[in-house]
Design an enzyme around this catalytic site. Structure first.
Site, mmCIF file in Angstrom:
data_model
loop_
_atom_site.group_PDB
_atom_site.id
_atom_site.type_symbol
_atom_site.label_atom_id
_atom_site.label_comp_id
_atom_site.label_asym_id
_atom_site.label_seq_id
_atom_site.Cartn_x
_atom_site.Cartn_y
_atom_site.Cartn_z
ATOM 1 N N ASP A 11 43.844 40.477 42.191
ATOM 2 C CA ASP A 11 43.991 40.911 43.577
ATOM 3 C C ASP A 11 45.184 40.156 44.157
ATOM 4 O O ASP A 11 45.213 38.922 44.147
ATOM 5 C CB ASP A 11 42.735 40.576 44.397
ATOM 6 C CG ASP A 11 41.545 41.437 43.990
ATOM 7 O OD1 ASP A 11 41.758 42.560 43.502
ATOM 8 O OD2 ASP A 11 40.405 40.980 44.146
ATOM 9 N N ASP A 130 34.845 51.654 45.688
ATOM 10 C CA ASP A 130 34.074 50.494 46.140
ATOM 11 C C ASP A 130 32.768 51.028 46.712
ATOM 12 O O ASP A 130 32.771 51.790 47.678
ATOM 13 C CB ASP A 130 34.836 49.723 47.223
ATOM 14 C CG ASP A 130 36.146 49.140 46.686
ATOM 15 O OD1 ASP A 130 36.210 48.838 45.485
ATOM 16 O OD2 ASP A 130 37.095 48.989 47.482
#
Length: 251
Positions: A11, A130
């Site tokens: 990330d 997600d």
């Protein structure tokens, strides 16, 4: 039988690798280009980079990072974050990315999946989802998990496959960063519904969790971040362990 893939996820925020718990409390985990090179040497099968605060202004920064990563790597890598149109994907592909990952933009404009698949090929398009369990249903969340939608995860993934997504990166927000194991129940359910590969994400804490997700959910790949970034699990050790458990991996 196809080898199962081990995929470190980086990330990226402001040019640095970060990691949080349940999508919050971010802390620094190092330089993404250096980490990428280390993972390739350790035997990672692929890498995923997610620009978690992507905006158009920052796209140029990501392209420079992609070029730097491409110079270092001999394994495929996927880039996600801030891709809203063909031109964004094309720029990243030209910079050296092997695949692109789309998430929020695809929910807001499902035709984007179709357009990307037609422009570059199905294998180029990874749909990141997600998901969080809310009021008895699995709900799709957007904007790095900050925004809940009415979409049920199972329905959205099936629709995305029909539109031309080549792979699903499924992150369980309930498990993310907890190190309590992957959401094998949900992963198994979705894997039985679709015919494209699934990358399991969210919850890896030890080597047994990887064995479990491959055995119970039969996913194609397992992704993790902090356990790799902080050296809690070394990829060569993980692959030896998986091999001992009769899980096919590339060693």
């Amino acid at each position: 039988m196809l080898s199962k893939r081990i995929i470190p996820c980086l990330d990226v925020k402001d040019g640095r690798t970060v990691k949080g718990v349940n999508f919050v409390d971010l802390r620094d985990a190092g330089d993404p280009v250096e980490l990428a090179a280390q993972y390739a040497q350790q035997g990672a099968d692929e890498l995923v980079f997610l620009d978690i605060t992507a905006t158009h202004e920052r796209r140029k920064t990501m392209i420079e990072m992609v070029k730097a990563v491409a110079r270092q790597l001999n394994i495929p890598f996927t880039i996600g974050g801030g891709i809203t149109e063909i031109a964004d994907a094309e720029a990243l592909l030209n910079a050296g990315a092997d695949k692109i990952s789309i998430n929020s933009a695809a929910v807001r404009n499902p035709k984007l999946i179709e357009e990307l698949a037609k422009a570059f090929g199905v294998q180029f398009v990874v749909l990141a989802v997600d998901t969080k369990h809310v009021d008895g249903k699995n709900r799709v969340h957007l904007n790095g998990g900050r925004l809940i939608t009415e979409l049920e995860t199972e329905n959205w993934i099936k629709q995305a496959e029909d539109l031309g997504a080549g792979e699903i990166l499924l992150t369980s927000m309930d498990h993310d960063g907890t190190k309590a194991g992957f959401d094998c129940g949900l992963l198994s359910k979705i894997n039985q519904m679709i015919n494209i590969p699934i990358i399991a994400s969210g919850g890896a804490g030890n080597m047994d969790h990887f064995t479990e997700v491959f055995q119970k959910a039969n996913v194609d790949a397992a992704l993790a971040a902090s356990v790799f970034h902080y050296g809690e699990i070394l990829i060569p050790d993980l692959k030896q362990e998986l091999s001992r458990n009769q899980i096919p991996v590339r060693i």
